[in-house]
Scaffold this motif. Structure first.
Motif, PDB file in Angstrom:
ATOM      1  N   TYR A 299      34.587  50.629  59.751  1.00 60.23           N
ATOM      2  CA  TYR A 299      34.582  49.504  60.692  1.00 60.23           C
ATOM      3  C   TYR A 299      33.910  49.911  62.000  1.00 60.23           C
ATOM      4  N   LEU A 300      34.213  51.095  62.483  1.00 62.33           N
ATOM      5  CA  LEU A 300      33.636  51.572  63.736  1.00 62.33           C
ATOM      6  C   LEU A 300      32.129  51.791  63.619  1.00 62.33           C
ATOM      7  N   VAL A 301      31.705  52.522  62.598  1.00 64.85           N
ATOM      8  CA  VAL A 301      30.290  52.878  62.459  1.00 64.85           C
ATOM      9  C   VAL A 301      29.436  51.640  62.171  1.00 64.85           C
ATOM     10  N   VAL A 302      29.905  50.763  61.282  1.00 67.05           N
ATOM     11  CA  VAL A 302      29.166  49.535  60.995  1.00 67.05           C
ATOM     12  C   VAL A 302      29.134  48.641  62.234  1.00 67.05           C
ATOM     13  N   GLY A 303      30.257  48.538  62.925  1.00 68.42           N
ATOM     14  CA  GLY A 303      30.300  47.746  64.157  1.00 68.42           C
ATOM     15  C   GLY A 303      29.317  48.259  65.194  1.00 68.42           C
ATOM     16  N   LEU A 304      29.258  49.578  65.364  1.00 70.08           N
ATOM     17  CA  LEU A 304      28.303  50.173  66.309  1.00 70.08           C
ATOM     18  C   LEU A 304      26.859  49.914  65.873  1.00 70.08           C
ATOM     19  N   HIS A 305      26.610  50.016  64.585  1.00 71.40           N
ATOM     20  CA  HIS A 305      25.260  49.782  64.060  1.00 71.40           C
ATOM     21  C   HIS A 305      24.813  48.345  64.345  1.00 71.40           C
ATOM     22  N   ILE A 306      25.685  47.408  64.059  1.00 74.58           N
ATOM     23  CA  ILE A 306      25.356  45.994  64.308  1.00 74.58           C
ATOM     24  C   ILE A 306      25.227  45.731  65.800  1.00 74.58           C
ATOM     25  N   ALA A 307      26.142  46.276  66.596  1.00 72.01           N
ATOM     26  CA  ALA A 307      26.085  46.076  68.051  1.00 72.01           C
ATOM     27  C   ALA A 307      24.795  46.656  68.634  1.00 72.01           C
ATOM     28  N   ALA A 308      24.415  47.844  68.174  1.00 74.32           N
ATOM     29  CA  ALA A 308      23.183  48.464  68.673  1.00 74.32           C
ATOM     30  C   ALA A 308      21.965  47.630  68.270  1.00 74.32           C
ATOM     31  N   THR A 309      21.978  47.117  67.056  1.00 76.74           N
ATOM     32  CA  THR A 309      20.870  46.278  66.602  1.00 76.74           C
ATOM     33  C   THR A 309      20.749  45.031  67.472  1.00 76.74           C
ATOM     34  N   LEU A 310      21.874  44.377  67.730  1.00 81.47           N
ATOM     35  CA  LEU A 310      21.865  43.178  68.575  1.00 81.47           C
ATOM     36  C   LEU A 310      21.439  43.515  70.002  1.00 81.47           C
ATOM     37  N   TRP A 311      21.883  44.649  70.512  1.00 85.22           N
ATOM     38  CA  TRP A 311      21.514  45.090  71.862  1.00 85.22           C
ATOM     39  C   TRP A 311      19.996  45.294  71.945  1.00 85.22           C
ATOM     40  N   HIS A 312      19.445  45.974  70.931  1.00 82.38           N
ATOM     41  CA  HIS A 312      17.996  46.198  70.930  1.00 82.38           C
ATOM     42  C   HIS A 312      17.231  44.882  70.816  1.00 82.38           C
ATOM     43  N   GLU A 313      17.756  43.976  69.982  1.00 84.62           N
ATOM     44  CA  GLU A 313      17.041  42.719  69.729  1.00 84.62           C
ATOM     45  C   GLU A 313      17.093  41.766  70.917  1.00 84.62           C
ATOM     46  N   PHE A 314      18.289  41.597  71.508  1.00 83.86           N
ATOM     47  CA  PHE A 314      18.465  40.542  72.510  1.00 83.86           C
ATOM     48  C   PHE A 314      18.511  41.024  73.956  1.00 83.86           C
ATOM     49  N   VAL A 315      18.818  42.290  74.183  1.00 82.64           N
ATOM     50  CA  VAL A 315      18.854  42.812  75.548  1.00 82.64           C
ATOM     51  C   VAL A 315      17.578  43.600  75.832  1.00 82.64           C
ATOM     52  N   LYS A 316      17.312  44.597  75.023  1.00 80.14           N
ATOM     53  CA  LYS A 316      16.128  45.431  75.236  1.00 80.14           C
ATOM     54  C   LYS A 316      14.832  44.729  74.786  1.00 80.14           C
ATOM     55  N   LYS A 317      14.950  43.879  73.771  1.00 80.01           N
ATOM     56  CA  LYS A 317      13.796  43.158  73.210  1.00 80.01           C
ATOM     57  C   LYS A 317      12.659  44.120  72.870  1.00 80.01           C
ATOM     58  N   ASP A 318      13.034  45.214  72.185  1.00 82.82           N
ATOM     59  CA  ASP A 318      12.067  46.267  71.896  1.00 82.82           C
ATOM     60  C   ASP A 318      11.588  46.286  70.440  1.00 82.82           C
ATOM     61  N   GLU A 319      11.848  45.234  69.699  1.00 85.74           N
ATOM     62  CA  GLU A 319      11.380  45.063  68.323  1.00 85.74           C
ATOM     63  C   GLU A 319      11.921  46.115  67.353  1.00 85.74           C
ATOM     64  N   THR A 320      13.067  46.694  67.682  1.00 81.08           N
ATOM     65  CA  THR A 320      13.684  47.657  66.773  1.00 81.08           C
ATOM     66  C   THR A 320      14.051  46.992  65.452  1.00 81.08           C
ATOM     67  N   LEU A 321      14.604  45.808  65.511  1.00 84.36           N
ATOM     68  CA  LEU A 321      14.992  45.097  64.293  1.00 84.36           C
ATOM     69  C   LEU A 321      13.774  44.784  63.421  1.00 84.36           C
ATOM     70  N   ALA A 322      12.643  44.514  64.031  1.00 79.21           N
ATOM     71  CA  ALA A 322      11.430  44.184  63.277  1.00 79.21           C
ATOM     72  C   ALA A 322      10.983  45.335  62.380  1.00 79.21           C
ATOM     73  N   ARG A 323      11.354  46.555  62.707  1.00 80.41           N
ATOM     74  CA  ARG A 323      10.991  47.713  61.893  1.00 80.41           C
ATOM     75  C   ARG A 323      11.658  47.662  60.523  1.00 80.41           C
ATOM     76  N   MET A 324      12.827  47.009  60.437  1.00 76.82           N
ATOM     77  CA  MET A 324      13.576  46.938  59.184  1.00 76.82           C
ATOM     78  C   MET A 324      13.662  45.516  58.629  1.00 76.82           C
ATOM     79  N   TRP A 325      13.217  44.537  59.383  1.00 73.64           N
ATOM     80  CA  TRP A 325      13.319  43.141  58.948  1.00 73.64           C
ATOM     81  C   TRP A 325      12.386  42.892  57.765  1.00 73.64           C
ATOM     82  N   PRO A 326      12.847  42.135  56.757  1.00 74.92           N
ATOM     83  CA  PRO A 326      11.981  41.857  55.594  1.00 74.92           C
ATOM     84  C   PRO A 326      10.754  41.041  56.000  1.00 74.92           C
ATOM     85  N   ARG A 327       9.661  41.316  55.355  1.00 72.76           N
ATOM     86  CA  ARG A 327       8.420  40.577  55.592  1.00 72.76           C
ATOM     87  C   ARG A 327       8.236  39.587  54.449  1.00 72.76           C
ATOM     88  N   ARG A 328       7.447  38.555  54.702  1.00 71.29           N
ATOM     89  CA  ARG A 328       7.130  37.593  53.641  1.00 71.29           C
ATOM     90  C   ARG A 328       6.082  38.169  52.725  1.00 71.29           C
TER      91      ARG A 328
END
Length: 177
Positions: free
Chosen positions: A148-177
């Protein structure tokens, strides 16, 4: 556009994420239900089958990860962010391997069902060994909180990068069409 992970690795990641969250939620729910009751028994069959599937996906994922090149971390990542990211990812890999093993130990030694999605049963390598059953149960239950802790941190960090830092970290792993 940021450098991305291998397409197969991205597919495995998202399949793992969905199955992992499903297994977590089912396990959490079953832990709140009285032992031996329905739908707890039936849901635990799904939980254990998902665990085995996740174990196999983790092995496949490690093979694909070892045979492909990961994109470099963004230059804006501090050494602390890079270290914490690596630690979180390796903890997730470890949990994807250890949780199914401890669950198998508990079920195999404790005499519980080992059916895989109602098709066949896995062999009981620890049949009737109360010490292994207890060790598997204690470890599996304790590590659930780490999950619960590790998954929660992973999701929180992903959201932080996506919506606060806006550094396209999620785009590195996001599925492409």
């Amino acid at each position: 556009m940021p450098a991305t992970y291998d397409p197969l690795l991205r597919r495995i990641h998202w399949a793992t994420a969905l199955l992992f969250i499903a297994a977590m939620l089912i396990g959490l729910y079953c832990g709140l239900q009285p032992a031996g009751t329905s739908p707890r028994r039936e849901l635990l069959e799904i939980h254990k089958s998902l665990g085995v599937t996740l174990f196999l996906l983790a092995i496949l994922r490690l093979i694909v990860r070892a045979s492909t090149t990961a994109p470099a971390a963004p230059a804006a990542f501090s050494p602390l962010v890079r270290a914490m990211s690596r630690l979180n990812h390796w903890m997730l890999y470890a949990l994807l391997l250890v949780m199914p093993v401890t669950g198998y130990m508990f079920s195999s030694a404790g005499g519980y069902s080992l059916r895989y999605f109602w098709t066949f049963s896995w062999p009981r390598l620890f049949a009737g060994d109360k010490t292994i059953a207890q060790a598997g149960e204690i470890t599996h239950d304790a590590l659930a909180y780490v999950v619960y802790l590790v998954v929660g941190l992973h999701i929180a960090a992903t959201l932080w990068h996506e919506f606060v830092k806006k550094d396209e970290t999620l785009a590195r792993m996001w599925p492409r069409r």
